[in-house]
Design a protein around this motif. Sequence first.
Motif, PDB file in Angstrom:
ATOM      1  N   SER A 155      24.555   6.473  40.954  1.00  0.00           N
ATOM      2  CA  SER A 155      24.449   6.587  39.505  1.00  0.00           C
ATOM      3  C   SER A 155      23.994   5.260  38.925  1.00  0.00           C
ATOM      4  CB  SER A 155      25.812   6.943  38.894  1.00  0.00           C
ATOM      5  OG  SER A 155      26.237   8.194  39.341  1.00  0.00           O
ATOM      6  N   ASP A 206      23.238   3.494  35.061  1.00  0.00           N
ATOM      7  CA  ASP A 206      23.104   3.502  33.610  1.00  0.00           C
ATOM      8  C   ASP A 206      21.822   2.768  33.252  1.00  0.00           C
ATOM      9  OD1 ASP A 206      25.498   4.827  33.179  1.00  0.00           O
ATOM     10  OD2 ASP A 206      26.651   2.994  32.965  1.00  0.00           O
ATOM     11  N   ASN A 207      21.139   3.244  32.243  1.00  0.00           N
ATOM     12  CA  ASN A 207      19.890   2.616  31.781  1.00  0.00           C
ATOM     13  C   ASN A 207      18.883   2.456  32.915  1.00  0.00           C
ATOM     14  OD1 ASN A 207      21.082   2.428  29.213  1.00  0.00           O
ATOM     15  ND2 ASN A 207      21.938   0.430  29.705  1.00  0.00           N
ATOM     16  N   VAL A 208      18.691   3.517  33.685  1.00  0.00           N
ATOM     17  CA  VAL A 208      17.740   3.503  34.794  1.00  0.00           C
ATOM     18  C   VAL A 208      16.302   3.379  34.286  1.00  0.00           C
ATOM     19  CG1 VAL A 208      17.455   6.012  34.994  1.00  0.00           C
ATOM     20  CG2 VAL A 208      17.227   4.590  37.027  1.00  0.00           C
ATOM     21  N   ASP A 215      21.776   9.287  27.519  1.00  0.00           N
ATOM     22  CA  ASP A 215      22.575   8.064  27.462  1.00  0.00           C
ATOM     23  C   ASP A 215      23.836   8.280  26.630  1.00  0.00           C
ATOM     24  OD1 ASP A 215      22.716   5.109  27.928  1.00  0.00           O
ATOM     25  OD2 ASP A 215      22.645   5.079  25.743  1.00  0.00           O
ATOM     26  N   GLN A 216      24.803   7.386  26.798  1.00  0.00           N
ATOM     27  CA  GLN A 216      26.073   7.457  26.067  1.00  0.00           C
ATOM     28  C   GLN A 216      25.894   7.400  24.557  1.00  0.00           C
ATOM     29  OE1 GLN A 216      28.896   8.219  27.740  1.00  0.00           O
ATOM     30  NE2 GLN A 216      27.518   8.312  29.480  1.00  0.00           N
ATOM     31  N   GLY A 234      25.384  12.241  29.306  1.00  0.00           N
ATOM     32  CA  GLY A 234      25.712  12.587  30.679  1.00  0.00           C
ATOM     33  C   GLY A 234      25.145  13.925  31.132  1.00  0.00           C
ATOM     34  N   ASN A 244      17.534   5.012  25.827  1.00  0.00           N
ATOM     35  CA  ASN A 244      17.874   4.678  27.204  1.00  0.00           C
ATOM     36  C   ASN A 244      18.065   5.948  28.014  1.00  0.00           C
ATOM     37  OD1 ASN A 244      17.941   1.785  27.189  1.00  0.00           O
ATOM     38  ND2 ASN A 244      19.787   1.923  25.950  1.00  0.00           N
ATOM     39  N   ASP A 271      19.788   7.432  31.541  1.00  0.00           N
ATOM     40  CA  ASP A 271      20.683   7.233  32.674  1.00  0.00           C
ATOM     41  C   ASP A 271      20.209   8.131  33.812  1.00  0.00           C
ATOM     42  OD1 ASP A 271      22.157   5.504  31.087  1.00  0.00           O
ATOM     43  OD2 ASP A 271      23.698   6.973  30.593  1.00  0.00           O
TER      44      ASP A 271
END
Length: 135
Positions: A22, A24-26, A71-72, A78, A110, A112
């Motif tokens: 996983s 975040d911000n991939v 993104d969050q 998610g 962003n 994820d």
Amino acid sequence: CSIGTIVNANFGSTPGSAAEKSVDNVGAVNVACFGIGGTVSVGLGAGDYVSGGERYMDKGGDRLRYRLLKDQADAGAGTDWGDQGLTGATFTAHTPVTRTLSSNGNQLFNIDGIAYPAGSPDGTYTDTVRITVEY
């Protein structure tokens, strides 16, 4: 509105024995709006190697499953990021990200992600995903 900078999704290095990775911000998409305020939807298409409703990256015929997630900062954080309801949609089981933007400025969306390398040979895998912006 227009698409400004795009940060290509990069999951980094992961051994083929890992179940998942996983990040975040991939990746990210910067949307610039000038003189237009209101609702903007950003959709991510299925990619070149979609199969059975799942995105895959390719390396000479070898496939590696992955997901691009909201993104969050966004509603539905998610969950898979698609392009349902947008012109030319290809990943319609999942919705785009929609935000209200001011009339002048940039907005960073962003992305994820999760990659599932288990059983995939080592190497560099790629895919191309179309970005759609509607306002």
